[in-house]
Design an enzyme around this catalytic site. Structure first.
Site, PDB file in Angstrom:
ATOM      1  N   TRP A  11       0.821  -1.224   0.000  1.00  0.00           N
ATOM      2  CA  TRP A  11       0.000   0.000   0.000  1.00  0.00           C
ATOM      3  C   TRP A  11       0.851   1.268   0.000  1.00  0.00           C
ATOM      4  CZ3 TRP A  11      -4.670  -0.826   3.884  1.00  0.00           C
ATOM      5  CH2 TRP A  11      -5.433  -1.919   3.453  1.00  0.00           C
ATOM      6  N   HIS A  95      12.641  -2.662  -1.252  1.00  0.00           N
ATOM      7  CA  HIS A  95      11.807  -2.106  -2.319  1.00  0.00           C
ATOM      8  C   HIS A  95      12.589  -0.998  -3.030  1.00  0.00           C
ATOM      9  CE1 HIS A  95       8.604  -0.047  -4.416  1.00  0.00           C
ATOM     10  NE2 HIS A  95       7.906  -1.173  -4.296  1.00  0.00           N
ATOM     11  N   GLU A  97      11.811   1.824  -4.007  1.00  0.00           N
ATOM     12  CA  GLU A  97      11.611   3.179  -3.461  1.00  0.00           C
ATOM     13  C   GLU A  97      12.459   3.377  -2.206  1.00  0.00           C
ATOM     14  OE1 GLU A  97       7.338   2.911  -3.341  1.00  0.00           O
ATOM     15  OE2 GLU A  97       7.342   2.825  -5.518  1.00  0.00           O
ATOM     16  N   GLY A 173       4.712   1.340 -11.053  1.00  0.00           N
ATOM     17  CA  GLY A 173       3.868   2.537 -11.036  1.00  0.00           C
ATOM     18  C   GLY A 173       3.844   3.286 -12.357  1.00  0.00           C
ATOM     19  N   GLY A 234       1.261  -2.935  -6.367  1.00  0.00           N
ATOM     20  CA  GLY A 234       1.211  -1.597  -5.799  1.00  0.00           C
ATOM     21  C   GLY A 234      -0.158  -0.979  -6.037  1.00  0.00           C
ATOM     22  N   GLY A 235      -0.249  -0.167  -7.080  1.00  0.00           N
ATOM     23  CA  GLY A 235      -1.463   0.605  -7.364  1.00  0.00           C
ATOM     24  C   GLY A 235      -2.750  -0.197  -7.320  1.00  0.00           C
TER      25      GLY A 235
HETATM   26  C1  PEP Z   1       5.386  -1.986  -6.171  1.00  0.00           C
HETATM   27  O1  PEP Z   1       5.596  -0.863  -5.772  1.00  0.00           O
HETATM   28  O2  PEP Z   1       5.853  -2.959  -5.545  1.00  0.00           O
HETATM   29  C2  PEP Z   1       4.605  -2.164  -7.394  1.00  0.00           C
HETATM   30  C3  PEP Z   1       4.701  -3.298  -8.006  1.00  0.00           C
HETATM   31  O3  PEP Z   1       3.822  -1.101  -7.788  1.00  0.00           O
HETATM   32  P1  PEP Z   1       2.812  -1.061  -9.045  1.00  0.00           P
HETATM   33  O4  PEP Z   1       2.011  -2.334  -9.030  1.00  0.00           O
HETATM   34  O5  PEP Z   1       1.974   0.149  -8.825  1.00  0.00           O
HETATM   35  O6  PEP Z   1       3.677  -0.976 -10.273  1.00  0.00           O
END
Ligand code: PEP
Length: 250
Positions: A11, A95, A97, A173, A234-235
């Protein structure tokens, strides 16, 4: 070897406590029977209430990161010991990020891996190449470096607590997903790399999940690949219907 199948929702820094409670209620309505282990990673402030709300369900609550010490003068940080004390048994580590914005290095991640294992926690260990790495055809060496630098000091027995998450940074993302061919090619490379360091039996038992713009429309194809054991989402994890549509793609 039957590997664990996992779909985990990351999240990130989304959902305050009210939004979290609402989304968890929606998830409980969607989750009847699933063919895989479902996990969600809400923010630190929502972990304890999420654990309580999901205590009778099969959805596991996991953390998005953790510090590498049990306690001490590390303002703002949360330790494995603290997470364990509220019933969180798994953490995401590495991750992209965290690597990019919080400057988490291979060595720092190695310490976090060790501390999580010391506290009997499972780890979803993330890694992935940037677009420039793929364009310069360095993606395999970047991935092997990320894995070996933070994980190859582990004993064979430690690997029962490790899930690998391949997340190409250019697909996170962005709405751009790696093709199922690219995903399978990399997952197979990773499994072979782990087998060379340890052995085939161990490598065959490690779940390798994919992350990077997995959506209801592409999950089935990605999950059908031989070396793909699930997804880190993610999203699409912020919407219960989309998330469970992905979960039910198995
Ligand atoms: C993530 O951040 O682990 C990810 C896979 O994000 P998204 O699905 O939004 O690409």
């Amino acid at each position: 070897m039957l590997r664990k199948k996992i779909v985990a929702g990351n999240w990130k820094m989304n959902n305050d406590i009210h939004e979290t409670n609402g989304l968890i209620k929606d998830l409980l309505n969607e989750s009847n029977s699933t063919n895989c282990q479902v996990m969600i990673a809400p923010s630190f402030i929502s972990l304890q209430s999420s654990v309580t709300m999901l205590s009778d369900s099969k959805i596991e609550v996991v953390s998005q990161t953790m510090h590498h010490e049990n306690n001490g003068a590390y303002t703002g940080e949360v330790s494995a010991k603290m997470l364990s004390s509220i019933g969180v048994k798994t953490t995401i580590l590495g991750h992209s990020e965290r690597r990019e914005y919080f400057k988490e290095t291979h060595d720092m991640l190695k310490l976090k891996v060790n501390k999580a294992l010391e506290n009997s926690m499972d780890i979803i260990f993330c890694f992935g190449e940037e677009l420039k790495d793929r364009k310069s055809e360095n993606h395999f060496s970047v991935i092997s470096n990320q894995i070996s630098e933070s994980l190859f000091h582990l004993k064979k027995s430690d690997w029962t607590n490790i899930v690998l998450a391949y997340e190409p940074v250019w697909a996170i993302g962005t709405g751009e997903t790696a093709s199922s061919y690219q995903v399978q090619e990399m997952h197979n490379f990773i499994r072979t790399f782990v087998a060379k360091k340890y052995n085939t039996q161990l490598a065959e038992s490690v779940s390798i999940i994919y992350g990077g713009s997995v959506k209801p429309g592409n999950a089935k194809e990605i999950f059908s690949m031989q070396d793909v054991d699930g997804g880190l989402i993610g999203g699409a994890a912020l919407n219960s219907k989309d998330f469970f549509s992905i979960v039910n793609s198995f």
